[in-house]
Design a protein around this motif. Structure first.
Motif, PDB file in Angstrom:
ATOM      1  N   ARG A 183      58.599  63.184  24.146  1.00 51.91           N
ATOM      2  CA  ARG A 183      60.107  62.708  23.863  1.00 51.91           C
ATOM      3  C   ARG A 183      60.022  61.578  22.867  1.00 51.91           C
ATOM      4  O   ARG A 183      61.123  61.613  22.018  1.00 51.91           O
ATOM      5  CB  ARG A 183      60.531  62.296  25.207  1.00 51.91           C
ATOM      6  CG  ARG A 183      61.001  63.606  25.883  1.00 51.91           C
ATOM      7  CD  ARG A 183      61.976  63.214  27.165  1.00 51.91           C
ATOM      8  NE  ARG A 183      61.269  62.416  28.333  1.00 51.91           N
ATOM      9  CZ  ARG A 183      60.549  62.959  29.259  1.00 51.91           C
ATOM     10  NH1 ARG A 183      60.304  64.155  29.203  1.00 51.91           N
ATOM     11  NH2 ARG A 183      59.890  62.094  30.015  1.00 51.91           N
ATOM     12  N   THR A 243      59.527  62.575  19.380  1.00 51.08           N
ATOM     13  CA  THR A 243      60.905  63.132  18.763  1.00 51.08           C
ATOM     14  C   THR A 243      61.671  62.269  18.553  1.00 51.08           C
ATOM     15  O   THR A 243      62.305  62.658  17.531  1.00 51.08           O
ATOM     16  CB  THR A 243      61.372  64.306  19.859  1.00 51.08           C
ATOM     17  OG1 THR A 243      60.175  65.175  20.366  1.00 51.08           O
ATOM     18  CG2 THR A 243      62.514  65.020  19.442  1.00 51.08           C
ATOM     19  N   MET A 258      63.130  68.805  17.108  1.00 50.77           N
ATOM     20  CA  MET A 258      63.401  69.499  18.557  1.00 50.77           C
ATOM     21  C   MET A 258      62.939  70.938  18.806  1.00 50.77           C
ATOM     22  O   MET A 258      62.486  71.101  19.649  1.00 50.77           O
ATOM     23  CB  MET A 258      65.062  69.459  18.482  1.00 50.77           C
ATOM     24  CG  MET A 258      65.672  68.299  18.777  1.00 50.77           C
ATOM     25  SD  MET A 258      65.461  67.454  20.058  1.00 50.77           S
ATOM     26  CE  MET A 258      65.787  68.464  21.472  1.00 50.77           C
ATOM     27  N   ASP A 259      62.577  71.599  17.557  1.00 47.60           N
ATOM     28  CA  ASP A 259      62.415  72.964  17.848  1.00 47.60           C
ATOM     29  C   ASP A 259      60.786  72.907  17.983  1.00 47.60           C
ATOM     30  O   ASP A 259      60.010  73.531  18.940  1.00 47.60           O
ATOM     31  CB  ASP A 259      61.996  73.857  16.550  1.00 47.60           C
ATOM     32  CG  ASP A 259      63.593  74.426  16.306  1.00 47.60           C
ATOM     33  OD1 ASP A 259      64.475  74.315  17.281  1.00 47.60           O
ATOM     34  OD2 ASP A 259      63.873  74.456  15.193  1.00 47.60           O
ATOM     35  N   ASN A 309      60.381  71.452  21.883  1.00 46.43           N
ATOM     36  CA  ASN A 309      60.676  72.577  22.879  1.00 46.43           C
ATOM     37  C   ASN A 309      59.596  73.612  22.943  1.00 46.43           C
ATOM     38  O   ASN A 309      59.155  73.799  24.121  1.00 46.43           O
ATOM     39  CB  ASN A 309      62.089  73.501  22.576  1.00 46.43           C
ATOM     40  CG  ASN A 309      63.258  72.558  22.847  1.00 46.43           C
ATOM     41  OD1 ASN A 309      63.149  71.582  23.303  1.00 46.43           O
ATOM     42  ND2 ASN A 309      64.194  72.915  21.900  1.00 46.43           N
ATOM     43  N   GLU A 310      58.902  73.751  21.662  1.00 44.51           N
ATOM     44  CA  GLU A 310      57.572  74.634  21.764  1.00 44.51           C
ATOM     45  C   GLU A 310      56.440  73.839  22.525  1.00 44.51           C
ATOM     46  O   GLU A 310      55.890  74.518  23.379  1.00 44.51           O
ATOM     47  CB  GLU A 310      57.179  74.901  20.487  1.00 44.51           C
ATOM     48  CG  GLU A 310      58.031  75.967  19.635  1.00 44.51           C
ATOM     49  CD  GLU A 310      57.864  76.162  18.218  1.00 44.51           C
ATOM     50  OE1 GLU A 310      56.803  75.518  17.763  1.00 44.51           O
ATOM     51  OE2 GLU A 310      58.432  76.799  17.520  1.00 44.51           O
ATOM     52  N   GLU A 323      57.208  73.795  26.358  1.00 45.33           N
ATOM     53  CA  GLU A 323      56.739  75.072  26.996  1.00 45.33           C
ATOM     54  C   GLU A 323      55.341  75.203  27.452  1.00 45.33           C
ATOM     55  O   GLU A 323      54.985  75.382  28.363  1.00 45.33           O
ATOM     56  CB  GLU A 323      57.172  76.127  26.056  1.00 45.33           C
ATOM     57  CG  GLU A 323      58.693  76.659  26.362  1.00 45.33           C
ATOM     58  CD  GLU A 323      59.093  77.952  25.384  1.00 45.33           C
ATOM     59  OE1 GLU A 323      58.286  78.753  25.442  1.00 45.33           O
ATOM     60  OE2 GLU A 323      60.251  77.869  24.727  1.00 45.33           O
TER      61      GLU A 323
END
Length: 141
Positions: A22, A25, A32-33, A36-37, A40
């Protein structure tokens, strides 16, 4: 005990890496992509080695020594503690009621009645005034 790459990671370890991601980022190092990857993959990770792969291309960040964030909008400073404002409001309401009662008694008796509301509002107001002037304005826990 040293952390080997094969050792199992805990939820606390995953949360620490999520906080790092975070922060990276927020600083614009990853999109952001990508975030998120990586997030996961983070929650699929089982070992310290898996966690290390997620941040291998990012510089080390000490989350404890981050600079203070600049506020988006400057919030005007509060002049008085909310509890003190409530105390002054109660004083004003009680004083007003007492003065109205005094006025009604004075008018209906047809004679000047001693202004006894001063004895209600005086000491209480003095204590509030001293508290307002010399109080530090911080909430007590």
């Amino acid at each position: 005990m040293a952390q080997s790459p094969e050792m199992r990671a805990s939820d606390v370890d995953r949360d620490r890496v999520a906080a790092l991601l975070r922060e990276h980022t927020a600083q614009g190092r990853i999109t952001m992509d990508e975030f998120n990857e990586r997030l996961e993959e983070l929650y699929k990770s089982r070992t310290y080695g898996d966690l290390a792969k997620l941040t291998a291309d990012l510089p080390d960040v000490d989350l404890r020594n981050l600079p203070a964030k600049i506020p988006q909008q400057e919030v005007p400073a509060r002049r008085m503690h909310p509890g003190m404002m409530a105390a002054w409001s109660a004083w004003a309401a009680a004083s007003s009621i007492n003065w109205v009662i005094w006025l009604i008694v004075s008018v209906t008796s047809g004679d000047f009645v001693y202004p006894w509301p001063l004895w209600v509002m005086g000491p209480w107001g003095a204590i509030l005034l001293v508290s307002t002037i010399f109080g530090d304005g911080k909430q007590r826990k």
